[in-house]
Design a protein around this motif. Structure first.
Motif, PDB file in Angstrom:
ATOM      1  N   TYR A 156      48.053  14.494 -33.907  1.00  0.00           N
ATOM      2  CA  TYR A 156      47.080  13.772 -34.249  1.00  0.00           C
ATOM      3  C   TYR A 156      46.489  12.619 -33.236  1.00  0.00           C
ATOM      4  O   TYR A 156      45.117  12.765 -32.793  1.00  0.00           O
ATOM      5  CB  TYR A 156      47.345  12.656 -35.333  1.00  0.00           C
ATOM      6  CG  TYR A 156      45.913  12.249 -35.906  1.00  0.00           C
ATOM      7  CD1 TYR A 156      45.113  12.574 -36.817  1.00  0.00           C
ATOM      8  CD2 TYR A 156      45.616  10.791 -35.668  1.00  0.00           C
ATOM      9  CE1 TYR A 156      43.963  12.090 -37.370  1.00  0.00           C
ATOM     10  CE2 TYR A 156      44.589  10.256 -35.903  1.00  0.00           C
ATOM     11  CZ  TYR A 156      43.558  11.104 -36.929  1.00  0.00           C
ATOM     12  OH  TYR A 156      42.528  10.322 -37.225  1.00  0.00           O
ATOM     13  N   VAL A 157      47.391  12.204 -32.254  1.00  0.00           N
ATOM     14  CA  VAL A 157      47.231  11.202 -31.099  1.00  0.00           C
ATOM     15  C   VAL A 157      46.567  11.841 -29.896  1.00  0.00           C
ATOM     16  O   VAL A 157      46.319  11.260 -29.068  1.00  0.00           O
ATOM     17  CB  VAL A 157      48.242  10.091 -31.107  1.00  0.00           C
ATOM     18  CG1 VAL A 157      48.600   9.363 -32.120  1.00  0.00           C
ATOM     19  CG2 VAL A 157      49.582  10.939 -30.258  1.00  0.00           C
ATOM     20  N   THR A 158      47.009  13.342 -29.937  1.00  0.00           N
ATOM     21  CA  THR A 158      46.584  14.073 -28.621  1.00  0.00           C
ATOM     22  C   THR A 158      45.538  15.014 -28.782  1.00  0.00           C
ATOM     23  O   THR A 158      45.006  15.550 -27.920  1.00  0.00           O
ATOM     24  CB  THR A 158      48.161  14.683 -27.935  1.00  0.00           C
ATOM     25  OG1 THR A 158      48.552  15.580 -28.993  1.00  0.00           O
ATOM     26  CG2 THR A 158      48.989  13.590 -27.743  1.00  0.00           C
ATOM     27  N   LEU A 185      50.274   1.056 -33.951  1.00  0.00           N
ATOM     28  CA  LEU A 185      51.340   1.928 -33.309  1.00  0.00           C
ATOM     29  C   LEU A 185      51.969   1.239 -32.166  1.00  0.00           C
ATOM     30  O   LEU A 185      51.511   0.458 -31.584  1.00  0.00           O
ATOM     31  CB  LEU A 185      50.346   3.018 -32.584  1.00  0.00           C
ATOM     32  CG  LEU A 185      50.711   4.166 -31.938  1.00  0.00           C
ATOM     33  CD1 LEU A 185      51.506   5.107 -33.012  1.00  0.00           C
ATOM     34  CD2 LEU A 185      49.798   4.967 -31.205  1.00  0.00           C
ATOM     35  N   LEU A 226      56.599   6.788 -30.082  1.00  0.00           N
ATOM     36  CA  LEU A 226      55.670   6.595 -30.853  1.00  0.00           C
ATOM     37  C   LEU A 226      56.212   6.117 -32.290  1.00  0.00           C
ATOM     38  O   LEU A 226      56.860   6.948 -33.053  1.00  0.00           O
ATOM     39  CB  LEU A 226      54.542   7.537 -30.832  1.00  0.00           C
ATOM     40  CG  LEU A 226      53.620   7.895 -29.672  1.00  0.00           C
ATOM     41  CD1 LEU A 226      54.489   8.632 -28.664  1.00  0.00           C
ATOM     42  CD2 LEU A 226      52.387   8.494 -30.316  1.00  0.00           C
ATOM     43  N   LEU A 228      54.391   4.513 -35.882  1.00  0.00           N
ATOM     44  CA  LEU A 228      53.447   4.151 -36.630  1.00  0.00           C
ATOM     45  C   LEU A 228      53.929   3.299 -37.690  1.00  0.00           C
ATOM     46  O   LEU A 228      54.640   3.866 -38.802  1.00  0.00           O
ATOM     47  CB  LEU A 228      52.628   5.260 -37.120  1.00  0.00           C
ATOM     48  CG  LEU A 228      51.218   5.018 -37.799  1.00  0.00           C
ATOM     49  CD1 LEU A 228      50.214   4.394 -36.663  1.00  0.00           C
ATOM     50  CD2 LEU A 228      50.512   5.977 -38.396  1.00  0.00           C
ATOM     51  N   SER A 262      49.715  -1.808 -30.626  1.00  0.00           N
ATOM     52  CA  SER A 262      48.066  -1.682 -30.769  1.00  0.00           C
ATOM     53  C   SER A 262      47.515  -3.017 -31.436  1.00  0.00           C
ATOM     54  O   SER A 262      48.321  -3.494 -32.351  1.00  0.00           O
ATOM     55  CB  SER A 262      47.747  -0.433 -31.260  1.00  0.00           C
ATOM     56  OG  SER A 262      48.297  -0.205 -32.835  1.00  0.00           O
ATOM     57  N   ALA A 270      44.262   6.248 -35.284  1.00  0.00           N
ATOM     58  CA  ALA A 270      45.767   6.202 -34.792  1.00  0.00           C
ATOM     59  C   ALA A 270      45.585   6.671 -33.280  1.00  0.00           C
ATOM     60  O   ALA A 270      46.162   6.440 -32.434  1.00  0.00           O
ATOM     61  CB  ALA A 270      46.444   7.044 -35.444  1.00  0.00           C
ATOM     62  N   ARG A 271      44.511   7.735 -33.234  1.00  0.00           N
ATOM     63  CA  ARG A 271      44.354   8.153 -31.926  1.00  0.00           C
ATOM     64  C   ARG A 271      43.595   7.129 -30.940  1.00  0.00           C
ATOM     65  O   ARG A 271      44.146   6.893 -29.610  1.00  0.00           O
ATOM     66  CB  ARG A 271      43.353   9.328 -31.787  1.00  0.00           C
ATOM     67  CG  ARG A 271      43.120   9.827 -30.407  1.00  0.00           C
ATOM     68  CD  ARG A 271      41.987  11.039 -30.529  1.00  0.00           C
ATOM     69  NE  ARG A 271      42.556  12.302 -31.071  1.00  0.00           N
ATOM     70  CZ  ARG A 271      41.888  12.618 -32.425  1.00  0.00           C
ATOM     71  NH1 ARG A 271      40.630  11.800 -32.806  1.00  0.00           N
ATOM     72  NH2 ARG A 271      42.445  13.770 -32.708  1.00  0.00           N
ATOM     73  N   TYR A 274      46.646   4.936 -29.911  1.00  0.00           N
ATOM     74  CA  TYR A 274      47.480   5.410 -28.951  1.00  0.00           C
ATOM     75  C   TYR A 274      47.033   5.120 -27.359  1.00  0.00           C
ATOM     76  O   TYR A 274      47.655   4.803 -26.514  1.00  0.00           O
ATOM     77  CB  TYR A 274      47.581   6.901 -29.130  1.00  0.00           C
ATOM     78  CG  TYR A 274      48.315   7.881 -28.137  1.00  0.00           C
ATOM     79  CD1 TYR A 274      49.619   7.490 -27.845  1.00  0.00           C
ATOM     80  CD2 TYR A 274      47.842   8.862 -27.391  1.00  0.00           C
ATOM     81  CE1 TYR A 274      50.286   8.185 -26.718  1.00  0.00           C
ATOM     82  CE2 TYR A 274      48.267   9.377 -26.473  1.00  0.00           C
ATOM     83  CZ  TYR A 274      49.575   9.164 -26.146  1.00  0.00           C
ATOM     84  OH  TYR A 274      50.292   9.861 -24.967  1.00  0.00           O
TER      85      TYR A 274
END
Length: 519
Positions: A156-158, A185, A226, A228, A262, A270-271, A274
């Motif tokens: 999801y974050v990438t 995050l 990471l 969350l 964050s 979430a991205r 990140y």
């Protein structure tokens, strides 16, 4: 495993007849018990729940329909077969409302009952098989769910193709209630050499201190961790908790970690969280390892226009060439102070440090420059401004030490020449610092005087006087007949023997005549 059957009928003859008539084993069943009415049947079911009940509809106390209704509410897995002597459609309709699929009219023979039992057993076997399959799937899902959670967060974050729709789907799979849920995050970077297992150790420590219910998802991404988390703590309290995580991890593994935090936002963001934490983590380049960095910490600096690195390296290079480490160190501290204030990104900062380093190594001996140039490759692997500064300072200090030794040798050579001039020209009345500098060495007299004082601890004129007096003592001891005027002439006092005698007495405490008497 055989299915247990409970037989219920208020007519004893029918109850006993069916009980003895049916070959229960043949149909994969066993008769678990009998009851004369619904209340009696409920008591039996509460202690020994059967798989199948065969019940009459019309019974005193509690009829079959009321019994089926109660059973379906409390024991939905029990299958029901209803018997009735009435061909009333209303009974059948009500029975079907409670999930009864087999409604048999009395009198019914063995085959009719057997067909219903076989159908129910097939249904139960299928349900058992389905339940077993689902249970196996759930067990397998439990095994792979942690990996699935990690992979989802990583993707999801990438991966830009992942969006809110994926969160909705995976949120249900992971049991995460998305409505009105805000999260933060955490991006963790271990400092110094570490093993991959250290990331999992940090994750476990974070779960213990932050609390597993607070952690929604976590994963490793390369050399980073990471996490969350639910946004359930005020920022000041969260920072305190994360500081405790850092202290605990460092206490066990003697490794520090930098944690970027964050801002709070929806899970679908979430991205962005990140990317924000990655920007935060870049500032460890200036702050050094082991920091807690929030988005707010860097926002003000990011809003400022990027400035150029303005530093004149002239004084730095001159000091390095002369071997003056104290001055070089002072200049380097100023250069890196300016860089730290600019807070440029890693690559830009290095683009300024590299020319500074090259300017320094140009002050080294030519034969050593290639060695210093090869060290330049190490600079690319350095991840903090402090590390860059230490790298440059280490090279600069070596260059200063080498140049100082070279300069010392050169200075020693000049001093030796000056001493030789004194020895060779003791009889010359013109012998002085200015004369030696201009007539023989062709150098600046002031520089030579300071250099001579620094290297010998004495002024050049004092050295000349001491050398002349020592030579006078040597001549007197060698010949007691030597005359004072002869000594004055041989030692550069010309035709002034009186002045020679004054200097001699000041140096030895005796006049030349007295000294000859006692020599």
């Amino acid at each position: 495993m055989k299915h247990k059957v409970l037989l219920i009928d208020d007519e004893r003859i029918i109850l006993e007849g069916i009980a003895s008539l049916m070959d229960w084993d043949k149909y994969g069943t066993q008769l678990a018990g009998t009851a004369r009415n619904g209340l009696e049947a409920l008591q039996f079911i509460e202690t020994q729940p059967p798989d199948i009940i065969i019940s009459d509809i019309r019974m005193p106390g509690m009829d079959g329909l009321s019994l089926v209704k109660r059973v379906k509410e409390a024991y939905p897995h029990i299958a029901c077969i209803m018997l009735s002597g009435f061909g009333d459609f209303e009974y059948a309709r009500q029975a079907m409302q409670y999930g009864v699929k087999h409604y048999l009219l009395k009198p019914c023979n063995e085959n009719t009952i057997a067909e219903a039992i076989v159908s129910v057993v097939e249904q139960l076997d299928q349900e058992r098989s389905t339940d077993a399959f689902l249970q196996r799937m759930q067990e397998e899902l439990k095994k792979v769910l942690p990996s699935a959670k990690e992979q989802f967060l990583k993707e999801y974050v990438t991966n830009k193709r992942y969006g809110r729709r994926e969160w909705d789907e995976y949120g249900r799979l992971f049991g995460i209630q998305l409505e009105n849920l805000e999260a933060r995050l955490l991006l963790c970077q271990l400092e110094g050499p570490f093993e991959f297992d250290h990331l999992f150790a940090l994750k476990n420590i974070a779960e213990d201190i932050i609390g597993k219910p607070t952690i929604l998802l976590s994963t490793t991404l390369g050399s980073q961790l990471l996490i969350l988390i639910r946004d359930q703590y005020p920022e000041s309290e969260l920072l305190s908790i994360l500081a405790d995580v850092k202290r605990t991890f460092t206490g066990y593994f003697k490794l520090d970690t930098t944690i970027a935090i964050s801002d709070a936002g929806e899970l679908a963001e979430a991205r962005k969280m990140y990317m924000d934490t990655r920007s935060c983590l870049n500032h460890r380049f200036y702050l050094g390892g082991g920091s807690l960095i929030t988005v707010r910490d860097i926002q003000q600096q990011d809003e400022q226009e990027e400035q150029a690195f303005l530093f004149d390296d002239t004084q730095l290079c001159m000091a390095a060439k002369s071997g003056n480490w104290e001055e070089v160190n002072k200049e380097l501290e100023e250069a890196f102070r300016i860089l730290a204030e600019l807070r440029l990104d890693n690559s830009t900062a290095k683009s300024y440090v590299i020319p500074l380093y090259v300017a320094l190594i140009r002050q080294a001996e030519p034969k050593r420059m290639n060695e210093y140039l090869q060290l330049l490759a190490k600079l690319e692997s350095l991840s903090t401004l402090q590390a860059l500064q230490s790298f440059v300072e280490e090279a600069a200090k070596r260059i200063c030490q080498e140049n100082y030794e070279i300069q010392s040798c050169r200075h020693s050579g000049i001093i030796q020449k000056m001493m030789n001039i004194v020895s060779e020209h003791l009889s010359n009345p013109a012998l002085s610092l200015q004369w030696a500098a201009s007539e023989i060495l062709y150098m600046n007299a002031d520089y030579l005087g300071k250099l001579f004082k620094k290297e010998t601890g004495d002024k050049f004129s004092n050295y000349v006087m001491k050398t002349r007096m020592d030579k006078a003592l040597e001549l007197i001891e060698a010949s007691s007949d030597v005359k004072v005027f002869e000594l004055a002439e041989q030692l550069g006092f010309g035709d002034n023997p009186h002045y020679f005698s004054q200097v001699f007495k000041k140096y030895t405490g005796k006049s030349p005549s007295d000294f000859k008497k006692f020599s």
